[in-house]
Each structure stands twice: as C-alpha cells, then as structure tokens.
Design a protein around this motif. Structure first.
Motif, mmCIF file in Angstrom:
data_model
loop_
_atom_site.group_PDB
_atom_site.id
_atom_site.type_symbol
_atom_site.label_atom_id
_atom_site.label_comp_id
_atom_site.label_asym_id
_atom_site.label_seq_id
_atom_site.Cartn_x
_atom_site.Cartn_y
_atom_site.Cartn_z
ATOM 1 N N MET A 122 2.845 41.857 44.110
ATOM 2 C CA MET A 122 2.310 42.063 42.757
ATOM 3 C C MET A 122 1.392 43.285 42.746
ATOM 4 N N GLU A 123 1.331 44.008 43.875
ATOM 5 C CA GLU A 123 0.520 45.233 43.939
ATOM 6 C C GLU A 123 1.436 46.346 44.443
ATOM 7 N N LEU A 124 1.938 47.115 43.497
ATOM 8 C CA LEU A 124 3.038 48.041 43.788
ATOM 9 C C LEU A 124 2.571 49.427 44.190
ATOM 10 N N LYS A 125 3.416 50.071 45.003
ATOM 11 C CA LYS A 125 3.289 51.504 45.246
ATOM 12 C C LYS A 125 4.303 52.188 44.326
ATOM 13 N N ALA A 126 3.886 53.236 43.624
ATOM 14 C CA ALA A 126 4.811 53.934 42.723
ATOM 15 C C ALA A 126 4.912 55.397 43.109
ATOM 16 N N ILE A 127 6.064 55.952 42.840
ATOM 17 C CA ILE A 127 6.360 57.354 43.138
ATOM 18 C C ILE A 127 6.740 58.052 41.829
ATOM 19 N N THR A 128 6.106 59.201 41.566
ATOM 20 C CA THR A 128 6.556 59.996 40.412
ATOM 21 C C THR A 128 7.834 60.712 40.832
ATOM 22 N N VAL A 129 8.886 60.466 40.096
ATOM 23 C CA VAL A 129 10.179 60.994 40.541
ATOM 24 C C VAL A 129 10.482 62.349 39.892
ATOM 25 N N GLY A 130 11.309 63.130 40.580
ATOM 26 C CA GLY A 130 11.685 64.450 40.074
ATOM 27 C C GLY A 130 12.638 64.360 38.889
ATOM 28 N N VAL A 131 13.480 63.314 38.887
ATOM 29 C CA VAL A 131 14.426 63.168 37.774
ATOM 30 C C VAL A 131 13.649 62.792 36.506
ATOM 31 N N ARG A 132 13.903 63.508 35.407
ATOM 32 C CA ARG A 132 13.173 63.266 34.156
ATOM 33 C C ARG A 132 13.832 62.155 33.357
ATOM 34 N N ARG A 133 13.015 61.443 32.580
ATOM 35 C CA ARG A 133 13.572 60.416 31.686
ATOM 36 C C ARG A 133 14.513 61.092 30.713
ATOM 37 N N ASN A 134 15.609 60.402 30.390
ATOM 38 C CA ASN A 134 16.550 60.941 29.395
ATOM 39 C C ASN A 134 15.788 61.457 28.181
ATOM 40 N N ALA A 135 16.141 62.655 27.735
ATOM 41 C CA ALA A 135 15.483 63.206 26.546
ATOM 42 C C ALA A 135 15.908 62.393 25.328
ATOM 43 N N PRO A 136 14.951 62.083 24.426
ATOM 44 C CA PRO A 136 15.302 61.248 23.268
ATOM 45 C C PRO A 136 16.367 61.866 22.371
ATOM 46 N N ASP A 137 16.489 63.212 22.410
ATOM 47 C CA ASP A 137 17.517 63.839 21.566
ATOM 48 C C ASP A 137 18.845 63.966 22.311
ATOM 49 N N ALA A 138 18.906 63.427 23.552
ATOM 50 C CA ALA A 138 20.190 63.383 24.261
ATOM 51 C C ALA A 138 20.658 61.929 24.302
ATOM 52 N N LEU A 139 19.895 61.069 24.961
ATOM 53 C CA LEU A 139 20.208 59.631 24.983
ATOM 54 C C LEU A 139 18.877 58.903 24.888
ATOM 55 N N SER A 140 18.582 58.385 23.707
ATOM 56 C CA SER A 140 17.261 57.801 23.472
ATOM 57 C C SER A 140 16.958 56.663 24.441
ATOM 58 N N PRO A 141 15.802 56.708 25.122
ATOM 59 C CA PRO A 141 15.390 55.591 25.974
ATOM 60 C C PRO A 141 15.171 54.302 25.175
ATOM 61 N N ASN A 142 15.169 54.392 23.855
ATOM 62 C CA ASN A 142 15.054 53.185 23.018
ATOM 63 C C ASN A 142 16.341 52.363 23.024
ATOM 64 N N ILE A 143 17.456 53.010 23.327
ATOM 65 C CA ILE A 143 18.731 52.276 23.376
ATOM 66 C C ILE A 143 18.838 51.615 24.743
ATOM 67 N N LYS A 144 18.918 50.279 24.743
ATOM 68 C CA LYS A 144 19.065 49.583 26.026
ATOM 69 C C LYS A 144 20.559 49.543 26.334
ATOM 70 N N SER A 145 21.052 50.664 26.848
ATOM 71 C CA SER A 145 22.504 50.802 26.973
ATOM 72 C C SER A 145 22.977 50.371 28.350
ATOM 73 N N LEU A 146 24.264 50.176 28.466
ATOM 74 C CA LEU A 146 24.859 49.806 29.752
ATOM 75 C C LEU A 146 24.899 50.984 30.717
#
Ligand code: AKG
Length: 284
Positions: A122-146
């Motif tokens: 319950m105490e996590l180590k996190a890494i900032t990743v180089g891959v960027r979150r999908n841009a909202p004007d390409a594939l919105s992160p609001n869509i919980k897609s397959l």
C-alpha cells in the motif's frame, strides 16, 4: 460470465476472432467493485460506460437498467459478495477491415472475479514514464476504451525501472495520471489533483474529492507539475482496481516522510467506510 444475454461458464470460448474489440480495441469497458454484498457506485459506472460508448458512437443495444440488472445477476450467479466486475462492450463481429459499419451489433460481456488489492504493497514506488498520456485531441483519456496500449506501455516502463506504478505526463508536461489510477498530491495541508482533460474521470477520484471535502480538507483541481510531485508532503492514487494507495517514492525522491501520511491515512479510512456501507444491494 454474461455473454449477450446468456450466462456461461467463464472458461467457455465466447469471442470470435472477427470481434472488432479483439481486432482493433474497438470497444469500451468498466471496472466496478462490490464490497460486502453491495456494488459501489453502480449507476455512476454504468453512466460512464454509456458515455464512453457514446463518445465512440457505439450502440450498446440495451438500457442502463438492463445493464445494471445483468451486472447484479452475474454476481448472483457466482454467489459473490465481494468482487471485481468487468463489463465489456465491443463493436461486435465484423470483417478484417476496420470499418465499424461492418459490425451489425455490439457484443456485451460481463466478467466477475474475486480480487483483493491490485498492488502487493500500500506504499508504492512510482516512475515518471517517458511515454506521454494520449493527447485528448487524438484519443481522449476520458474514453475507457478497450485500447489500453498507452497505459500498458507506461506500465512496462515503470516495471523496467523498478516502480509499481507509472506517472504519466501529458504533451504539455503537466501531470496526467497513473497507468490505472488518478493522482492526488498534498502540500501544506492542501490536496491537488489535475483536471480531467488529460486523465480518466475517475469515479474513485470523485469519491475521494467528496470525502476530502466532507472532512474539510481543502482540495483544488488544478494542473500540477513534476516539481509539485517531487516536493509533495504526501501522494496517493485512486482507482477501482487500485482502490486508494500511497505513493512514497518517485524517480529516486522520497516523498514527504516516505510513508503513508495523515491525509492519505484519513482517506483510506473514509474510503473503506463508504465502500462497505453504501452501494446497490446484490441480494435483496
Ligand atoms: C479499474 O480501476 O478498474 C481499471 O479499469 C483500471 C485498469 C486496470 O487496472 O485494469
């Protein structure tokens, strides 16, 4: 498992290779949990499933009420009181071409499994990743897609660099979310979480904001930077599968005291209370 109106054993093959969810990730899903005989925020999850479907112009072919009942019945058929539930709606069976017009109707699946915590700590180590979150004007992160490849690439990178969770930045360099959870940071008694343009509109995120407000802990929805992450007093993440967990280390920096802080501890307690006492009853 529920498959297009029927209940079948979970090891039975149910999906065609021509299903466009399988071929192209063309479909949507939800993650829902049941605690103590009640489904937590059932309507909110069903609403989000239908919103994801609307955003990709997918007709689920059933009402929200019928979807809720199918979810509850899947739990009943398994005699589950505590479970993780995964409704999946794909575009349906088509051909080896991406055109959704070739799929005449959606396929609807509901899988339920017992699941304890997503992480072994319950105490996590996190890494900032180089891959960027999908841009909202390409594939919105609001869509919980397959299509979760963006998230999976982040997870692969976090795994390779020794973290249990990833932190995504968006294309502007703002903090977006984890690979499967929303992020909150605490600085000088104030909680900050990013606006949902660059992340999933988390139902656990909204619950956390409600619980923080109820406890009179000032909470602000605003853009946050990696500097804010590294210098935070506490960080926690929220998600249906992840529930709520502290992040105590990011990219080699110890966060705050390096353990679950007081605001996070309060959140965990409140979250446990609300999940075990509210929700739609499975067995009435
Ligand atoms: C959930 O939190 O239920 C999710 O859908 C996130 C993705 C996952 O961890 O499977």
């Amino acid at each position: 498992m529920y498959v297009n109106g029927k209940f079948v054993p979970e090891n039975q093959p149910v999906i065609s290779v021509f299903d466009h969810g399988f071929l192209y990730g063309d479909g949507v899903f939800e993650g829902i949990r049941a605690y103590n005989g009640r489904v937590f925020k059932l309507r909110e999850h069903v609403d989000r499933l239908f919103d994801s479907a609307k955003a990709i112009d997918l007709d689920i072919g059933m009402s929200k009420e019928a979807m809720e009942e199918a979810i509850l019945e899947t739990l009943r058929k398994n005699n589950f009181k505590d479970a993780y539930i995964r409704p999946i709606v794909s575009r349906g069976n088509g051909d080896l071409g991406l055109d959704p017009l070739k799929c005449d109707k959606a396929n609807v699946f509901i899988v339920a499994k017992t699941m304890s915590s997503l992480y072994d700590t319950m105490e996590l180590k996190a890494i900032t990743v180089g891959v960027r979150r999908n841009a909202p004007d390409a594939l919105s992160p609001n869509i919980k897609s397959l299509n979760y490849l963006n998230n999976i690439l982040a997870k692969i990178e976090a795994n390779a660099k020794g973290g249990q969770e990833a932190i995504f930045l968006d294309h502007n360099g703002f903090v977006a979310e984890g690979s499967g959870d929303n992020i909150f940071i605490i600085k000088n008694g104030v909680v900050y979480t990013p606006p949902t343009i660059n992340n999933l509109k988390g139902i656990t995120r909204a619950t956390a904001i409600e619980l923080l407000e109820k406890n009179k802990i000032p909470t602000r929805v605003e853009n946050i930077s990696l500097f804010d992450v590294y210098t935070a007093d506490e960080i926690f993440v929220t998600g249906t599968a992840a529930e709520a967990a502290a992040v105590v280390w990011v990219d080699g920096r110890t966060i705050g005291a390096g353990k679950t802080g007081p605001v996070t501890a309060l959140m965990l307690k409140e979250f446990e209370k609300i999940t075990s006492t509210t929700g739609t009853e499975i067995y009435t």
